[in-house]
Design a protein around this motif. Structure first.
Motif, PDB file in Angstrom:
ATOM      1  N   UNK A  94      54.572  40.551  45.686  1.00 32.02           N
ATOM      2  CA  UNK A  94      54.542  41.971  45.700  1.00 32.02           C
ATOM      3  C   UNK A  94      54.146  43.127  44.580  1.00 32.02           C
ATOM      4  N   UNK A  95      54.230  42.249  43.697  1.00 23.99           N
ATOM      5  CA  UNK A  95      53.856  42.942  42.352  1.00 23.99           C
ATOM      6  C   UNK A  95      52.631  42.455  41.538  1.00 23.99           C
ATOM      7  N   UNK A  96      52.411  41.672  42.540  1.00 20.66           N
ATOM      8  CA  UNK A  96      50.850  41.237  41.780  1.00 20.66           C
ATOM      9  C   UNK A  96      49.683  42.535  42.611  1.00 20.66           C
ATOM     10  N   UNK A  97      49.953  42.718  43.692  1.00 23.15           N
ATOM     11  CA  UNK A  97      49.138  43.739  44.571  1.00 23.15           C
ATOM     12  C   UNK A  97      49.562  45.308  44.334  1.00 23.15           C
ATOM     13  N   UNK A  98      50.607  45.575  43.186  1.00 24.55           N
ATOM     14  CA  UNK A  98      50.947  46.807  43.068  1.00 24.55           C
ATOM     15  C   UNK A  98      49.810  46.555  41.787  1.00 24.55           C
ATOM     16  N   UNK A  99      49.864  44.831  41.032  1.00 28.19           N
ATOM     17  CA  UNK A  99      48.980  45.149  39.374  1.00 28.19           C
ATOM     18  C   UNK A  99      47.417  45.473  39.740  1.00 28.19           C
ATOM     19  N   UNK A 100      46.971  45.399  40.937  1.00 29.65           N
ATOM     20  CA  UNK A 100      45.650  45.181  41.434  1.00 29.65           C
ATOM     21  C   UNK A 100      44.860  46.170  41.918  1.00 29.65           C
ATOM     22  N   UNK A 101      45.886  47.737  42.143  1.00 27.02           N
ATOM     23  CA  UNK A 101      46.028  48.476  42.718  1.00 27.02           C
ATOM     24  C   UNK A 101      44.379  49.284  42.461  1.00 27.02           C
ATOM     25  N   UNK A 102      44.212  48.822  41.146  1.00 26.24           N
ATOM     26  CA  UNK A 102      42.656  49.928  40.285  1.00 26.24           C
ATOM     27  C   UNK A 102      42.137  48.723  40.271  1.00 26.24           C
ATOM     28  N   UNK A 103      42.241  47.809  40.878  1.00 29.01           N
ATOM     29  CA  UNK A 103      41.273  46.868  40.367  1.00 29.01           C
ATOM     30  C   UNK A 103      40.139  46.959  41.822  1.00 29.01           C
ATOM     31  N   UNK A 124      48.744  42.055  51.142  1.00 27.40           N
ATOM     32  CA  UNK A 124      47.318  42.496  50.883  1.00 27.40           C
ATOM     33  C   UNK A 124      46.969  43.349  51.659  1.00 27.40           C
ATOM     34  N   UNK A 125      47.334  43.212  52.918  1.00 21.69           N
ATOM     35  CA  UNK A 125      47.683  44.184  53.938  1.00 21.69           C
ATOM     36  C   UNK A 125      47.530  45.912  53.530  1.00 21.69           C
ATOM     37  N   UNK A 126      48.793  46.191  53.219  1.00 22.34           N
ATOM     38  CA  UNK A 126      49.186  47.202  52.392  1.00 22.34           C
ATOM     39  C   UNK A 126      48.634  47.958  51.647  1.00 22.34           C
ATOM     40  N   UNK A 238      41.981  36.938  34.538  1.00 20.30           N
ATOM     41  CA  UNK A 238      41.989  37.499  35.478  1.00 20.30           C
ATOM     42  C   UNK A 238      43.520  38.841  35.140  1.00 20.30           C
ATOM     43  N   UNK A 239      44.089  38.663  34.387  1.00 18.60           N
ATOM     44  CA  UNK A 239      44.739  39.374  33.730  1.00 18.60           C
ATOM     45  C   UNK A 239      44.000  41.138  33.175  1.00 18.60           C
ATOM     46  N   UNK A 240      42.458  40.577  33.148  1.00 16.43           N
ATOM     47  CA  UNK A 240      42.512  41.805  32.525  1.00 16.43           C
ATOM     48  C   UNK A 240      42.307  42.723  33.220  1.00 16.43           C
ATOM     49  N   UNK A 241      42.281  42.556  35.279  1.00 20.18           N
ATOM     50  CA  UNK A 241      42.017  43.293  36.508  1.00 20.18           C
ATOM     51  C   UNK A 241      43.374  44.325  36.724  1.00 20.18           C
ATOM     52  N   UNK A 242      44.638  43.891  35.889  1.00 14.78           N
ATOM     53  CA  UNK A 242      45.728  44.431  36.268  1.00 14.78           C
ATOM     54  C   UNK A 242      45.868  45.238  35.134  1.00 14.78           C
ATOM     55  N   UNK A 243      47.069  46.445  35.732  1.00 14.42           N
ATOM     56  CA  UNK A 243      47.247  47.480  35.805  1.00 14.42           C
ATOM     57  C   UNK A 243      48.951  46.747  35.167  1.00 14.42           C
ATOM     58  N   UNK A 244      49.577  47.208  33.660  1.00 14.21           N
ATOM     59  CA  UNK A 244      50.576  46.872  33.936  1.00 14.21           C
ATOM     60  C   UNK A 244      51.915  47.683  34.515  1.00 14.21           C
ATOM     61  N   UNK A 245      53.230  46.741  35.349  1.00 20.84           N
ATOM     62  CA  UNK A 245      54.138  47.514  35.818  1.00 20.84           C
ATOM     63  C   UNK A 245      55.741  47.958  34.928  1.00 20.84           C
TER      64      UNK A 245
END
Length: 393
Positions: A94-103, A124-126, A238-245
């Motif tokens: 769930x945390x990962x999905x939030x961090x991938x929002x901008x991707x 991922x559905x959310x 892959x971390x480059x695609x994450x926005x920090x939480x």
């Protein structure tokens, strides 16, 4: 321990195994090493303070926390900056999905395996709903022994694919999927990332995330003889695609700062090196050989009566193809009734149901999701007694 696995010696390390209960529900949570229990107690009694202060007890606490992170990274064959720990695999996804929002821009695509536990589906559905992204289901054609096929995956990916989510081993089917080959297929599309649920795989074999080339990979230590805590790997690329939480003033060079949110219990993480030390002393090949013999007892019996039993997943005991998570149904019988009968006649504890893999059970296996399957899940500390077979006859 010697190269030859000694199950009697292994069992001595798990205090719960001294009782009458026979644990055949290990995919839901394995038993815990005595050293883990002792470590948690020791931490709470002697070093239960906040991290990062200069006084001696805090320095000890910080060291034990860091040792847990380092042990996890070494175990997964990566570096500590690529690892985050949290309360569960579900929470980390769930945390990962939030961090991938901008991707995921509107119109992008997410591929989700239908063989997965809901932990690697719901987030991922959310995210797709929030970002107006398209969800593409990665299905399987064989409804008795479903497999994740790379050719099928390649046929459903497009230039808009941004994420593929799949399991390394289903918590119902037990079949092992080649995540290295899957990762290579995913990366044929620029910008596409692979997220792997390894919860059902991790208790049975070693992990090498960097060799496999996965982007994100997660499992739960409480399925691997440790405390109720989970670990996630995220590659540096892959971390480059994450926005920090995390908080705005925290640096973002580590996966923990990006996703952790202080979710790793200090006392639990401090006990993880004890699990790693234990597993380092037992060759995985010896464990796999022992587990192959264990699952062979049940699988051979189920295969001997095809008019009565239906196995779901790989129908052989070959350790290269499956782990000892064995699910089946009995003709004209409810799965619940089978488990009730087993427990009425023995001290065996197994389970019935869908185990949070409802889509797999109802849409792929075409079974009632409420009743599901009978699941017998074994690990290396189980013994080869055939009395389970007798309770089923």
């Amino acid at each position: 321990m010697s190269a030859k696995f000694d199950v009697a010696e292994a069992r001595k390390r798990f205090p719960a195994l001294n009782g009458k209960q026979v644990y055949l529900d290990n995919a839901g949570g394995s038993q815990v090493l005595q050293e883990v229990v002792d470590s948690i107690s020791n931490y709470l009694c002697q070093t239960n303070v906040q991290l990062g202060a200069s006084y001696p007890v805090s320095q000890q606490s910080t060291d034990r926390y860091n040792q847990g992170c380092e042990a996890t990274a070494t175990y997964m064959k990566t570096t500590p900056d690529c690892v985050v720990l949290g309360p569960s695999t579900t929470q980390l996804f769930r945390n990962l999905s939030l961090a991938l929002f901008d991707h995921l821009a509107p119109g992008s695509e997410i591929v989700i395996s239908k063989l997965d536990h809901e932990a690697n589906v719901a987030s991922w559905l959310q995210l797709a709903k929030w970002r107006q992204a398209k969800v593409i289901w990665w299905d399987a054609t064989d409804k008795k022994n479903p497999q994740l096929d790379c050719d099928v995956l390649r046929s459903i990916m497009t230039e808009n694919t941004r994420l593929v989510a799949c399991t390394q081993t289903s918590n119902i089917l037990g079949t092992i999927h080649d995540v290295k080959a899957i990762a290579q297929t995913v990366h044929e599309v620029p910008g596409a990332l692979l997220c792997v649920d390894a919860v059902a795989f991790a208790p049975h074999a070693g992990i090498d995330v960097e060799d496999w080339g996965v982007d994100f990979y997660c499992f739960s230590w409480y399925k691997v003889y440790g405390p109720h805590i989970a670990a996630m790997y995220g590659s540096k690329a892959a971390q480059k695609y994450l926005s920090t939480l995390g908080h705005f003033f925290k640096p973002t060079e580590t996966l923990e700062n990006l996703l952790g949110l202080a979710g790793a219990s200090y006392e639990l993480l401090a006990s993880v090196p004890k699990v790693c030390d234990y597993l380092a002393a037992i060759p995985w090949e010896a464990i796999a050989h022992h587990e192959e013999k264990l699952q062979g007892i049940l699988i051979d019996h189920l295969n001997s009566k095809p008019e009565l039993y239906q196995i779901y997943g790989e129908p052989s005991a070959d350790r290269a193809k499956r782990v000892p998570v064995i699910s089946f149904t009995v003709k004209d019988k409810k799965s619940k009734d089978i488990v009730d009968a087993i427990e009425a006649r023995s001290d065996f504890g197994c389970r019935w149901g869908s185990f949070y893999s409802n889509r797999l059970v109802s849409e792929v296996l075409a079974l009632d999701a409420a009743d599901g399957v009978v699941r017998v899940s074994l690990v290396h500390y189980n013994t080869g007694k055939r009395s389970l077979i007798l309770t089923m006859q």
